[in-house]
Write an enzyme that holds these catalytic residues in place. Structure first.
Site, mmCIF file in Angstrom:
data_model
loop_
_atom_site.group_PDB
_atom_site.id
_atom_site.type_symbol
_atom_site.label_atom_id
_atom_site.label_comp_id
_atom_site.label_asym_id
_atom_site.label_seq_id
_atom_site.Cartn_x
_atom_site.Cartn_y
_atom_site.Cartn_z
ATOM 1 N N CYS A 93 76.931 54.882 -29.059
ATOM 2 C CA CYS A 93 77.041 55.279 -30.469
ATOM 3 C C CYS A 93 78.413 55.891 -30.739
ATOM 4 O O CYS A 93 78.961 55.728 -31.817
ATOM 5 C CB CYS A 93 75.904 56.212 -30.861
ATOM 6 N N LYS A 123 58.328 57.420 -26.533
ATOM 7 C CA LYS A 123 58.233 55.972 -26.731
ATOM 8 C C LYS A 123 59.648 55.428 -26.460
ATOM 9 O O LYS A 123 60.579 55.623 -27.248
ATOM 10 C CB LYS A 123 57.791 55.664 -28.163
#
Ligand code: NDP
Length: 454
Positions: free
Chosen positions: A262, A154
């Site tokens: 990140c 997903k």
């Protein structure tokens, strides 16, 4: 959130996609589960052929794929090419090494014989972010498919064409249906997939909120999760560092992917003796970045991934400034169409301010001056996050000693936190748990099965 391509350079809606119906999701899971029953029995050499083919296709289609990344999330085009190259390398790396990483491990018990066999566990769900739409999927899918698992992915709702392109690469490589499946679903429908008993594990890269939600759903269903969440990496510059080189690395570490990594160098921590020199040079480099279309190869500062991302970031800057932080550079939206914000440096940041505790996901550097090395380490550790970090010094032994005191999953000496196929990637604290890449990344979703002969 609608599943749409919106070009963040000009906010134009390019394409929209329908979410999958519950019936279509059910079919996807059941095909994946059936496929797993024979994929688990294939040999490493068979899996290797498939993944090498995927990597080759990625490289041969790099022009189309790199442009898709830039179109959907605004990455500078040269960096999109670099992402495709790195993703193909990761796929090849697992094709070549997974068998060795997963070979039987002989034990030496007091008597008899024993060994550990690594066996696949089944259908896995990957929930992936937009910031590195190919790299993140490669890091999840390649090791797990080599291990004999099958994957449902997903992807983030703002990179649907990248999501479809990856699915197509597997189709073109003649992967059996169900080995790799794209799911067009919103984040809010993920819990029902996680709860399905045919799903055996879930891996998410994204925000803390999404991580907490996925971990709760996985915990409720008693299945394993791996979480790669945000970070606020310290970039520590000591008095003996090469300042020009450190500044160059700080620019790359903070600005790569327009600051949306990140492991970006979000907190620049410089010891007092060299702080003025560092700041003057850092400001000069950031203020000279050429703003423009990320498709143009001479652009140095492109848009963020979406208007929403800019609004969130500017709001964090404003909250910090209202609480007493000082804008040393930038701090405003750029007056033009698209999701643009100035390269920004904030100073005078204190505990309690947004910039001190929150992740700044864009080109905003939090600048700190500290009195000595110990103060730098203490500040680096005073963060809810524990992903990466870096130390700049000419004294490598001192760098290693200090690196060991930083409470994160990765520390780099004389380089910003980075990633490559053969080095583990992941964090501690609120940056998540588990590891991707290297020999560790392929061990997360396998059953370490003991076989004992008495
Ligand atoms: P999200 O965490 O919302 O998105 C990442 C992925 O998780 C997407 O596929 C998203 O789907 C999905 N998702 C979102 N909410 C849920 C949920 N409750 N359950 C299951 N899946 C979910 O990140 P954003 O794009 O909203 O970015 C927000 C912030 O997150 C950034 O500013 C940054 O701080 C952090 N972030 C960190 C990343 C990293 O590399 N560590 C990557 C991306 C974001 P959908 O797109 O459909 O919502």
């Amino acid at each position: 959130m609608a599943i749409q391509t919106i070009n963040p350079f000009n906010n134009q809606v390019i394409k929209s996609y329908e979410e999958m119906t519950p019936d279509a999701v059910e079919i996807a899971i059941s095909i994946a589960d059936e496929t797993f029953q024979h994929w688990r029995k294939t040999s490493f050499s068979q899996r290797k052929v498939l993944l090498h083919k995927v990597a080759d296709l990625m490289r041969s289609q790099k022009d189309v794929l790199a442009k898709l990344i830039t179109l959907e999330m605004g990455k500078l085009i040269a960096q999109s090419y670099a992402e495709i190259a790195l993703s193909a390398d990761i796929v090849d790396y697992y094709a070549d090494n997974a068998e060795t990483f997963l070979e039987d491990q002989r034990l030496e018990p007091e008597y008899g014989e024993a060994y550990i066999k690594s066996t696949p566990i089944g259908v896995l769900l990957g929930v992936e972010p937009w910031n590195f739409p190919f790299y993140q999927v490669a890091s999840f899918a390649a090791p797990n498919i080599m291990a004999g698992n099958v994957v449902l992915v997903k992807h983030a709702s703002n990179v649907p064409q990248c999501a479809l392109a990856i699915h197509r690469l597997f189709e073109e490589a003649r992967a059996p249906e169900g080995v790799y499946t794209n799911l067009f679903l919103s984040g809010s429908r993920i819990d029902e997939v996680v709860a399905d008993e045919r799903i055996k594990g879930v891996s998410l890269t994204g925000s803390e909120a999404a991580g907490a939600s996925i971990a709760a759903a996985a915990g409720k269903a008693l299945k394993k999760s791996v979480l790669e969440l945000g970070g606020s990496d310290a970039f520590i510059v000591l008095a003996d560092a090469d300042i020009d080189q450190s500044v160059d690395w700080a620019v790359i570490g903070r600005m790569n992917n327009t600051g949306q990594c990140c492991v970006a160098a979000k907190r620049i921590i410089v010891v007092e003796e060299v702080a003025d020199e560092f700041l003057t040079k850092f400001k000069a480099k950031l203020s000279g970045l050429k703003v423009g279309d990320p498709m143009d190869s001479d652009t140095e500062l492109g848009p963020l991934s979406s208007e929403g991302a800019v609004i969130q970031l500017i709001e964090q800057v404003q909250r910090s400034v209202s609480a007493g932080a000082k804008v040393l550079l930038g701090g405003k939206l750029i007056e033009r169409k698209g999701a643009f914000i100035e390269a920004t440096i904030l100073g005078d940041i204190k505990p309690g301010m947004a910039a001190y505790h929150e992740e700044l996901f864009g080109p905003v550097a939090a600048f700190y001056r500290v009195k000595d090395e110990q103060a730098a380490i203490d500040l680096a550790n005073d963060s809810p996050f524990g992903l990466g970090g870096s130390i700049f010094t000419k004294d490598i032994e001192k760098g290693k000693r200090l690196a060991e005191q930083i409470d994160t999953g990765m520390v780099f000496i004389n380089h910003p936190t980075w990633t490559q196929a053969d080095l583990p990637f992941g964090g501690t604290k609120r940056s998540g748990y588990g590891r991707e890449l290297s020999s560790l990344g392929v061990q997360e979703f396998v059953n370490k099965k003991l076989i004992r002969v008495s």
